[in-house]
Design a protein around this motif. Structure first.
Motif, PDB file in Angstrom:
ATOM      1  N   PRO A 160       0.859  -1.208   0.000  1.00 30.63           N
ATOM      2  CA  PRO A 160       0.000   0.000   0.000  1.00 30.63           C
ATOM      3  C   PRO A 160       0.878   1.235   0.000  1.00 30.63           C
ATOM      4  CG  PRO A 160       0.028  -1.015   2.181  1.00 30.63           C
ATOM      5  CD  PRO A 160       0.715  -1.949   1.286  1.00 30.63           C
ATOM      6  N   ALA A 161       0.395   2.173  -0.493  1.00 24.78           N
ATOM      7  CA  ALA A 161       1.130   3.441  -0.565  1.00 24.78           C
ATOM      8  C   ALA A 161       1.630   3.798   0.811  1.00 24.78           C
ATOM      9  CB  ALA A 161       0.201   4.561  -1.100  1.00 24.78           C
ATOM     10  N   PRO A 162       2.987   4.072   0.859  1.00 22.60           N
ATOM     11  CA  PRO A 162       3.561   4.376   2.168  1.00 22.60           C
ATOM     12  C   PRO A 162       2.912   5.578   2.804  1.00 22.60           C
ATOM     13  CG  PRO A 162       5.060   5.015   0.392  1.00 22.60           C
ATOM     14  CD  PRO A 162       3.937   4.303  -0.254  1.00 22.60           C
ATOM     15  N   LYS A 163       2.896   5.337   4.037  1.00 22.97           N
ATOM     16  CA  LYS A 163       2.344   6.451   4.798  1.00 22.97           C
ATOM     17  C   LYS A 163       3.361   6.819   5.846  1.00 22.97           C
ATOM     18  CE  LYS A 163      -2.492   5.060   4.271  1.00 22.97           C
ATOM     19  NZ  LYS A 163      -3.749   4.689   4.978  1.00 22.97           N
ATOM     20  N   GLY A 164       4.081   7.734   5.572  1.00 20.00           N
ATOM     21  CA  GLY A 164       5.052   8.238   6.543  1.00 20.00           C
ATOM     22  C   GLY A 164       6.234   7.304   6.641  1.00 20.00           C
ATOM     23  N   LYS A 165       6.868   7.109   7.823  1.00 18.69           N
ATOM     24  CA  LYS A 165       8.075   6.304   8.056  1.00 18.69           C
ATOM     25  C   LYS A 165       7.789   4.814   7.995  1.00 18.69           C
ATOM     26  CE  LYS A 165      10.417   9.739  10.914  1.00 18.69           C
ATOM     27  NZ  LYS A 165      11.027  10.028  12.228  1.00 18.69           N
ATOM     28  N   GLY A 166       6.622   4.361   8.329  1.00 18.02           N
ATOM     29  CA  GLY A 166       6.311   2.927   8.280  1.00 18.02           C
ATOM     30  C   GLY A 166       6.443   2.375   6.882  1.00 18.02           C
ATOM     31  N   GLY A 167       6.035   3.046   5.853  1.00 21.48           N
ATOM     32  CA  GLY A 167       6.157   2.559   4.480  1.00 21.48           C
ATOM     33  C   GLY A 167       7.599   2.491   4.044  1.00 21.48           C
ATOM     34  N   LEU A 168       8.465   3.397   4.467  1.00 23.27           N
ATOM     35  CA  LEU A 168       9.874   3.387   4.090  1.00 23.27           C
ATOM     36  C   LEU A 168      10.579   2.158   4.678  1.00 23.27           C
ATOM     37  CD1 LEU A 168      12.297   4.741   2.774  1.00 23.27           C
ATOM     38  CD2 LEU A 168      12.551   6.139   4.849  1.00 23.27           C
ATOM     39  N   ILE A 169      10.316   1.808   5.934  1.00 26.15           N
ATOM     40  CA  ILE A 169      10.943   0.646   6.578  1.00 26.15           C
ATOM     41  C   ILE A 169      10.538  -0.642   5.865  1.00 26.15           C
ATOM     42  CG2 ILE A 169      11.023  -0.689   8.710  1.00 26.15           C
ATOM     43  CD1 ILE A 169      10.762   1.961  10.218  1.00 26.15           C
ATOM     44  N   ALA A 170       9.288  -0.764   5.518  1.00 22.45           N
ATOM     45  CA  ALA A 170       8.828  -1.963   4.814  1.00 22.45           C
ATOM     46  C   ALA A 170       9.541  -2.117   3.477  1.00 22.45           C
ATOM     47  CB  ALA A 170       7.327  -1.913   4.625  1.00 22.45           C
ATOM     48  N   GLY A 171       9.787  -1.058   2.778  1.00 20.72           N
ATOM     49  CA  GLY A 171      10.498  -1.127   1.487  1.00 20.72           C
ATOM     50  C   GLY A 171      11.934  -1.594   1.661  1.00 20.72           C
ATOM     51  N   LEU A 172      12.609  -1.123   2.731  1.00 23.01           N
ATOM     52  CA  LEU A 172      13.996  -1.555   2.986  1.00 23.01           C
ATOM     53  C   LEU A 172      14.067  -3.052   3.276  1.00 23.01           C
ATOM     54  CD1 LEU A 172      15.306   1.455   5.139  1.00 23.01           C
ATOM     55  CD2 LEU A 172      15.915   0.897   2.790  1.00 23.01           C
ATOM     56  N   VAL A 173      13.075  -3.560   4.041  1.00 27.93           N
ATOM     57  CA  VAL A 173      13.057  -4.997   4.353  1.00 27.93           C
ATOM     58  C   VAL A 173      12.960  -5.826   3.078  1.00 27.93           C
ATOM     59  CG1 VAL A 173      11.764  -6.826   5.477  1.00 27.93           C
ATOM     60  CG2 VAL A 173      12.185  -4.687   6.678  1.00 27.93           C
ATOM     61  N   VAL A 174      12.114  -5.417   2.159  1.00 24.75           N
ATOM     62  CA  VAL A 174      11.954  -6.153   0.901  1.00 24.75           C
ATOM     63  C   VAL A 174      13.264  -6.154   0.102  1.00 24.75           C
ATOM     64  CG1 VAL A 174      10.766  -6.157  -1.309  1.00 24.75           C
ATOM     65  CG2 VAL A 174       9.487  -5.752   0.792  1.00 24.75           C
ATOM     66  N   VAL A 175      13.968  -5.037   0.058  1.00 27.46           N
ATOM     67  CA  VAL A 175      15.232  -4.934  -0.679  1.00 27.46           C
ATOM     68  C   VAL A 175      16.284  -5.854  -0.061  1.00 27.46           C
ATOM     69  CG1 VAL A 175      17.144  -3.399  -1.278  1.00 27.46           C
ATOM     70  CG2 VAL A 175      14.779  -2.622  -1.529  1.00 27.46           C
ATOM     71  N   LEU A 176      16.372  -5.921   1.298  1.00 23.91           N
ATOM     72  CA  LEU A 176      17.336  -6.793   1.956  1.00 23.91           C
ATOM     73  C   LEU A 176      17.066  -8.270   1.670  1.00 23.91           C
ATOM     74  CD1 LEU A 176      17.681  -4.988   5.405  1.00 23.91           C
ATOM     75  CD2 LEU A 176      19.353  -5.062   3.546  1.00 23.91           C
ATOM     76  N   LEU A 177      15.793  -8.652   1.666  1.00 21.33           N
ATOM     77  CA  LEU A 177      15.445 -10.037   1.359  1.00 21.33           C
ATOM     78  C   LEU A 177      15.873 -10.421  -0.060  1.00 21.33           C
ATOM     79  CD1 LEU A 177      11.914 -10.328   3.038  1.00 21.33           C
ATOM     80  CD2 LEU A 177      14.067 -11.361   3.804  1.00 21.33           C
ATOM     81  N   LEU A 178      15.642  -9.540  -1.001  1.00 24.32           N
ATOM     82  CA  LEU A 178      16.032  -9.811  -2.389  1.00 24.32           C
ATOM     83  C   LEU A 178      17.565  -9.925  -2.513  1.00 24.32           C
ATOM     84  CD1 LEU A 178      13.580  -7.477  -4.336  1.00 24.32           C
ATOM     85  CD2 LEU A 178      13.506  -9.970  -4.183  1.00 24.32           C
ATOM     86  N   ALA A 179      18.327  -9.101  -1.815  1.00 23.24           N
ATOM     87  CA  ALA A 179      19.790  -9.148  -1.857  1.00 23.24           C
ATOM     88  C   ALA A 179      20.320 -10.447  -1.263  1.00 23.24           C
ATOM     89  CB  ALA A 179      20.359  -7.936  -1.120  1.00 23.24           C
ATOM     90  N   ALA A 180      19.718 -10.925  -0.161  1.00 27.80           N
ATOM     91  CA  ALA A 180      20.142 -12.185   0.455  1.00 27.80           C
ATOM     92  C   ALA A 180      19.899 -13.365  -0.479  1.00 27.80           C
ATOM     93  CB  ALA A 180      19.420 -12.379   1.775  1.00 27.80           C
ATOM     94  N   ALA A 181      18.747 -13.381  -1.142  1.00 24.27           N
ATOM     95  CA  ALA A 181      18.436 -14.465  -2.075  1.00 24.27           C
ATOM     96  C   ALA A 181      19.416 -14.476  -3.245  1.00 24.27           C
ATOM     97  CB  ALA A 181      17.006 -14.326  -2.565  1.00 24.27           C
ATOM     98  N   LEU A 182      19.789 -13.314  -3.755  1.00 20.70           N
ATOM     99  CA  LEU A 182      20.737 -13.230  -4.862  1.00 20.70           C
ATOM    100  C   LEU A 182      22.130 -13.737  -4.439  1.00 20.70           C
ATOM    101  CD1 LEU A 182      21.385 -12.326  -7.741  1.00 20.70           C
ATOM    102  CD2 LEU A 182      21.828 -10.026  -6.862  1.00 20.70           C
ATOM    103  N   ALA A 183      22.553 -13.375  -3.221  1.00 21.14           N
ATOM    104  CA  ALA A 183      23.864 -13.830  -2.730  1.00 21.14           C
ATOM    105  C   ALA A 183      23.911 -15.353  -2.577  1.00 21.14           C
ATOM    106  CB  ALA A 183      24.179 -13.140  -1.405  1.00 21.14           C
ATOM    107  N   TYR A 184      22.837 -15.936  -2.067  1.00 19.39           N
ATOM    108  CA  TYR A 184      22.763 -17.401  -1.932  1.00 19.39           C
ATOM    109  C   TYR A 184      22.855 -18.089  -3.286  1.00 19.39           C
ATOM    110  CZ  TYR A 184      20.784 -22.028  -1.109  1.00 19.39           C
ATOM    111  OH  TYR A 184      20.574 -23.367  -1.072  1.00 19.39           O
ATOM    112  N   TRP A 185      22.196 -17.580  -4.262  1.00 24.74           N
ATOM    113  CA  TRP A 185      22.211 -18.179  -5.618  1.00 24.74           C
ATOM    114  C   TRP A 185      23.592 -18.107  -6.244  1.00 24.74           C
ATOM    115  CZ3 TRP A 185      22.889 -16.080 -10.567  1.00 24.74           C
ATOM    116  CH2 TRP A 185      22.580 -16.927 -11.629  1.00 24.74           C
TER     117      TRP A 185
END
Length: 335
Positions: A160-185
């Motif tokens: 959902p469209a970020p609302k304030g600081k909570g939306g920014l933190i959720a976006g960072l978590v998604v980016v970290l998960l994608l980076a970990a999966a790429l490193a494992y591969w």
């Protein structure tokens, strides 16, 4: 028609007396050929061969309607007792079984004798048992190399469209998960190290060793007894008495005058060949009757040296009382 018996002038062996009807031989000398009925080969200077070889000439003595001649070690030393051979003397031919009382000279080197046929011993054949070939061991199973795990496909997350600081933190978590999966591969798909294959080492070609010029085969390969005798004397101290005897026997069997003179010398106690007798060791002691026979054969082959040595030997034998010596005086000294 042809009879074979020991030569009484040579009780030690190496000689035989052949007797043939007198009308079958013409002249004062005769030649002899020997054919092996078993192998169907003729006796030659190098053993048994397909080509006919005539030995001699041998002096002929006539007595009581028979012609007698004495053959030497060039023939007798090569035939085994009871051998089935055909003798050819002049116009006469006869199949004979070689008598067991005609023996080679003691210590004589044989070029290659023939043997009488003997019954082969037959042994029962063992039954063969069928045997299935053992199966080859199956190769050990090798664990397959795990295929790289494909990178997980991240399903789009409806954020959902970020609302304030909570939306920014959720976006960072998604980016970290994608980076970990790429490193494992990337770690799972690293290439397996390849062991380098060693190049074959080529050994240097062996260096051929130089042949020994004093070996028996090398001396026999020389053409003619004159060349063989010169090389043999150059090998004094290296060549053996057996090697020297083999060379002289072959040449004497072929009627070579120099070889016959040398044979007479080694049997003549008053003659000496220092290189052959002292340095190489080929000598038979003083046997005047045998020496006279070889000198006489050398004279018949055209040797002037043999004539001089035979004359000196005949003078020495004239004062001897030995029966064999007196027989040689009668046969070879013109008395």
């Amino acid at each position: 028609m042809i009879s074979v018996k020991p030569d009484p002038a040579h009780p030690r062996g190496g000689h035989a007396e052949l007797s043939v009807p007198e009308d079958k031989l013409v002249g004062e000398t005769a030649q002899v050929a020997v054919f092996d009925n078993y192998s169907e080969r003729f006796l030659g200077e190098s053993g048994w061969q397909p080509v006919k070889v005539m030995f001699g000439p041998y002096a002929v003595r006539r007595e009581g309607g028979q012609a007698h001649l004495v053959i030497g070690p060039e023939i007798v030393n090569q035939i085994e007792e009871y051998a089935n051979v055909k003798l050819m003397v002049g116009d006469a031919e006869q199949d004979v079984s070689w008598p067991d009382d005609v023996v080679p000279a003691p210590g004589a080197a044989k070029i290659g004798g023939i043997m009488g046929t003997k019954a082969a011993e037959v042994t029962a054949a063992s039954a063969l048992s069928a045997k299935m070939p053992e199966p080859e061991p199956e190769p050990a199973e090798v664990d397959p190399i795990p295929e790289p795990t494909p990178a997980p496909t991240a399903e789009p997350v409806e954020t959902p469209a970020p609302k304030g600081k909570g939306g920014l933190i959720a976006g960072l978590v998604v980016v970290l998960l994608l980076a970990a999966a790429l490193a494992y591969w990337l770690l799972a798909t690293e290439d397996t190290p390849v062991t380098p294959v060693a190049e074959p080492v080529i050994a240097p070609a062996p260096v051929a060793e130089a042949s020994d010029p004093c070996a028996a085969d090398a001396l026999r390969a020389l053409e003619g007894f004159a060349a063989q005798s010169a090389a043999l004397r150059g090998c004094a101290g290296t060549a053996s008495a057996d090697t020297a005897l083999g060379l002289v026997e072959r040449a004497a069997a072929a009627g070579d005058a120099d070889a016959l003179v040398l044979f007479g010398t080694v049997y003549d106690g008053e003659a000496m060949d220092a290189v052959i007798e002292d340095q190489i060791g080929l000598t038979f002691g003083d046997e005047p009757a045998t020496a006279a026979e070889y000198y006489a054969r050398a004279v018949a082959a055209g040797s002037t040296e043999a004539s001089e040595k035979l004359a000196a030997l005949c003078t020495r034998m004239a004062d001897m009382t030995d029966t064999l010596v007196q027989g040689a005086v009668t046969d070879y000294c013109g008395n």
